[in-house]
Write a protein that holds these residues in place. Sequence first.
Motif, short mmCIF file in Angstrom:
data_model
loop_
_atom_site.label_atom_id
_atom_site.label_comp_id
_atom_site.label_asym_id
_atom_site.label_seq_id
_atom_site.Cartn_x
_atom_site.Cartn_y
_atom_site.Cartn_z
N ALA A 89 -15.30 -31.58 81.58
CA ALA A 89 -14.67 -30.30 81.90
C ALA A 89 -13.45 -30.55 82.77
CB ALA A 89 -15.66 -29.38 82.61
N PRO A 90 -12.32 -30.93 82.16
CA PRO A 90 -11.14 -31.28 82.96
C PRO A 90 -10.59 -30.08 83.72
CG PRO A 90 -10.61 -31.21 80.62
CD PRO A 90 -12.09 -31.08 80.71
N ARG A 91 -10.14 -30.33 84.90
CA ARG A 91 -9.58 -29.28 85.76
C ARG A 91 -8.13 -29.03 85.36
NH1 ARG A 91 -7.09 -29.99 90.86
NH2 ARG A 91 -7.70 -32.20 90.76
N VAL A 92 -7.72 -27.75 85.36
CA VAL A 92 -6.33 -27.38 85.10
C VAL A 92 -5.58 -27.40 86.42
CG1 VAL A 92 -4.78 -25.58 84.24
CG2 VAL A 92 -7.01 -25.95 83.13
N THR A 93 -4.45 -28.11 86.45
CA THR A 93 -3.71 -28.29 87.69
C THR A 93 -2.21 -28.31 87.42
OG1 THR A 93 -3.33 -29.79 89.57
CG2 THR A 93 -3.93 -30.79 87.49
N ASP A 94 -1.41 -28.07 88.47
CA ASP A 94 0.04 -28.18 88.35
C ASP A 94 0.58 -29.44 89.03
OD1 ASP A 94 -0.26 -27.54 91.00
OD2 ASP A 94 0.80 -25.62 90.89
N ASP A 95 -0.29 -30.41 89.24
CA ASP A 95 0.13 -31.69 89.81
C ASP A 95 1.18 -32.32 88.88
OD1 ASP A 95 0.41 -34.32 90.70
OD2 ASP A 95 -1.72 -34.55 91.14
N PRO A 96 2.34 -32.69 89.38
CA PRO A 96 3.39 -33.25 88.51
C PRO A 96 3.22 -34.73 88.19
CG PRO A 96 4.20 -33.09 90.75
CD PRO A 96 2.82 -32.51 90.78
N SER A 97 2.20 -35.37 88.73
CA SER A 97 2.05 -36.82 88.57
C SER A 97 0.80 -37.12 87.75
CB SER A 97 1.96 -37.50 89.95
OG SER A 97 3.10 -37.19 90.72
N PRO A 98 0.91 -37.30 86.44
CA PRO A 98 -0.27 -37.54 85.61
C PRO A 98 -0.79 -38.96 85.74
CG PRO A 98 1.69 -37.60 84.26
CD PRO A 98 2.14 -37.19 85.63
N ALA A 99 -2.10 -39.08 85.63
CA ALA A 99 -2.76 -40.38 85.52
C ALA A 99 -2.92 -40.72 84.04
CB ALA A 99 -4.12 -40.33 86.22
N PRO A 100 -3.19 -41.98 83.71
CA PRO A 100 -3.30 -42.37 82.30
C PRO A 100 -4.39 -41.62 81.53
CG PRO A 100 -3.02 -44.31 83.66
CD PRO A 100 -3.21 -43.16 84.61
N CYS A 101 -5.40 -41.08 82.22
CA CYS A 101 -6.48 -40.38 81.52
C CYS A 101 -6.23 -38.88 81.43
CB CYS A 101 -7.81 -40.64 82.21
SG CYS A 101 -7.91 -39.99 83.89
N ASP A 102 -5.10 -38.38 81.91
CA ASP A 102 -4.83 -36.95 81.95
C ASP A 102 -4.26 -36.44 80.63
OD1 ASP A 102 -5.74 -36.54 84.53
OD2 ASP A 102 -3.77 -36.86 85.45
N ILE A 103 -4.19 -35.11 80.54
CA ILE A 103 -3.57 -34.41 79.40
C ILE A 103 -2.44 -33.55 79.97
CG2 ILE A 103 -3.93 -32.75 77.54
CD1 ILE A 103 -6.97 -33.55 77.75
N VAL A 104 -1.25 -33.69 79.42
CA VAL A 104 -0.08 -32.95 79.89
C VAL A 104 0.37 -31.98 78.80
CG1 VAL A 104 2.29 -33.11 80.74
CG2 VAL A 104 0.63 -34.92 81.30
N LEU A 105 0.46 -30.71 79.17
CA LEU A 105 0.99 -29.69 78.26
C LEU A 105 2.33 -29.23 78.81
CD1 LEU A 105 -2.21 -27.49 77.66
CD2 LEU A 105 -1.44 -29.51 76.39
N ALA A 106 3.41 -29.44 78.03
CA ALA A 106 4.75 -29.14 78.52
C ALA A 106 5.46 -28.19 77.58
CB ALA A 106 5.55 -30.43 78.67
N LEU A 107 5.83 -27.01 78.08
CA LEU A 107 6.65 -26.07 77.34
C LEU A 107 8.10 -26.43 77.59
CD1 LEU A 107 6.19 -23.49 75.57
CD2 LEU A 107 6.73 -22.18 77.62
N THR A 108 8.78 -26.90 76.55
CA THR A 108 10.13 -27.42 76.75
C THR A 108 10.97 -27.21 75.50
OG1 THR A 108 11.42 -29.43 77.18
CG2 THR A 108 9.32 -29.72 76.05
N ASP A 109 12.28 -26.99 75.69
CA ASP A 109 13.22 -26.92 74.58
C ASP A 109 13.69 -28.30 74.14
OD1 ASP A 109 13.34 -24.21 74.12
OD2 ASP A 109 14.92 -23.86 75.59
#
Length: 713
Positions: A89-109
Amino acid sequence: MPTARADVPGAESGGADAPPSVIPRPTDWTPFAGRTALTRATRILIDPRTAADADLPAGRAELPGPARQSVHELATRLRTEIEQVTGLAPRVTDDPSPAPCDIVLALTDRGAPGAEGHLFDSRGPVRVEAASTHGLFYGTHTLLQLLRATADDHRQVPRARAVDRPAQRIRMVHLDAGRKYWRIPYLENLIRRMADQKLNTLLLHFSEAEGFRLDSPRFPGLADPRHSYGRADIEHLKAFAARHHVQLMPGLELPGHATTISRTFGIGFGSGPGACTGAHTHSHLTPDWVVDLTSDRAIATSKEIVDEFAGWFDAPLFSIGAEEVPAQLAACPRVRDHLASAPDVSTLGDLLNRYLNALDDVVASHGKRTAVYNGSERLDAPRQRVRARVVFLTWEGTGAEPAVPGHDEIAVGPFYNTPNNYHHLYPDEPWMYGSWAPSTAPDMLGSGITNWADYNFWADDGYFEQHMAGARAILADRTWNSTPAPDTLAGFRARAARVGEPATTPAPLPPRVTGRPSHRWTFDDAAYPSGWTYAGSPGNTLLAEDSAGDLSGTSYIVDNPTPVPGVHGRAWRFASDRDGVGFGGLDVAEPWTASVRVRPTERTGDQVLLSSRAGALKLMQHGTGRVGFTRYGTADHSFDHTVAPGRWTRLTWVATKGSTTLYADGRRVGTVAASIPLPLRSLGTERAGLRGDLDELVTWDEALTPEEVARLA
């Protein structure tokens, strides 16, 4: 957990040419060595500056329509879905520094490939980038499918990079919700399955000659509330679909296929002075099958109906039907008189196109585009043209290239699923996967698998699902990635099996009935139940009422059984292969009993009583002419009994696992050391119909004793 290795393209098992375990296949996929593991420390990272947004300018397009889920809502939902697959159950966070096991969702043009495209990178951390949450959602489902297909604990994914975008903008499933009422739990499961395979449009065709399934207080009597969808139901389905990035597209059927509408409001060609007759429509129908195109009141009522229900939906397209208007109408005096006096029309085609444009005005006032089935373009119409903005659902043609010049199109014809023994139309899966090249022409918006419920009005939802699921997966794959398939159909099916399904609500299993029959068809005269309109001309689509269960059926058209005196009340006489009855039931596992009174009138090489995809009960078995049963693709079984022509016999099959016993008039004939599930698709098949009279067909979800069978006779 295995650790990631150096970025060596193609080093993961299967090599660079092996398609990944993702349906649909990504359009640009580069595999690397090793796997990335999710752990208890895995988090889902989002940017707080875009957490409340659903899209950026580069992610907006008319089709499939706007995204309605924010990045934060999507991340929260992804947390639940990952927990369902992995137990984490991964925690949702706004930490800008991801670890290798994290998931990053980026809304970008930046580099975003359109409204639904996305960048996917699983080299650690897992990163999904897109210009809308449509694209982010699809990228997360690539991740979820890889998790389901990889490793026993489903916590690892192959390391890869993809720039993924769909070949076609509309990737559709179409359900006939006019003839058949679909239960909401099934619709929710269908939406889950569609979303997992990146299908984005569910067209619910809410009206047909036999029924209307939208219930508004503005039109009392048009729909039966027990077998239709009220405004609250539609709001629920819209919200559910939006969370899965599926557009809920409505469809009505006007001016043809409209008996329910015509009779409710008295606006059909069969109503009023100077009515048209059966000679002016298709032979198996009545003139009220078509709304009166010459009547100002009929046109005004049609516009009111479209106006009401266009306001219920937020999808960019609204279908109004429009096909199969009988050319014979041109000979009706009412039509001839109108054409002679009206200044803006001179042909039936003009009359139809004027009507369609009037409804298009209403649809456009709601900010939507009108969709119609093709067919009107074949009618001579020198003075009225369907407006160029109208989208054609092309049910004729190959689906390879646009077929109606000057209009955008969605191809639906090559993918018909009409699982009855009259039409007998099923998607050609080998052709779809191995040969079909979806068009990427600018005016080909997309493709859709189309389910029609002709003569399966009360079929089980699961009956259609079992016929649709394989073709739906292929359609999803080919409309997303239109490049030549990299493997065989068997290979594709193996990949789909590895991917499996998303978490769905288990379909309720009908409880096994004990102590009484599960189904009873007496073939006595009966009226259609509330919520369904008898739309045929006399002698067509007769009702076979199930007085014990909920699996009534109908005969077909053109070829129909004839009601005759039976042992008790009425019986039905069958005289050709296309004389049948559609039920649309699911097979019932052993034990079961089936009993029927039969009076053959003719011997043929193969006569089927009850059938399904898996097997059949036979009155005359292929090769022996005796009573038997068949497991298709495995074996034909026969008993030592031939039904005598010209007299009534009660036949009873009693099955337990691995054993089936036949009784004739209550006396045991013999036992075969084999069994099949009880087939409940239909009476007869398209090539092995009955020849003779049937009365009192009864089934049980249990094996009757010899004494109980004897009492039936």
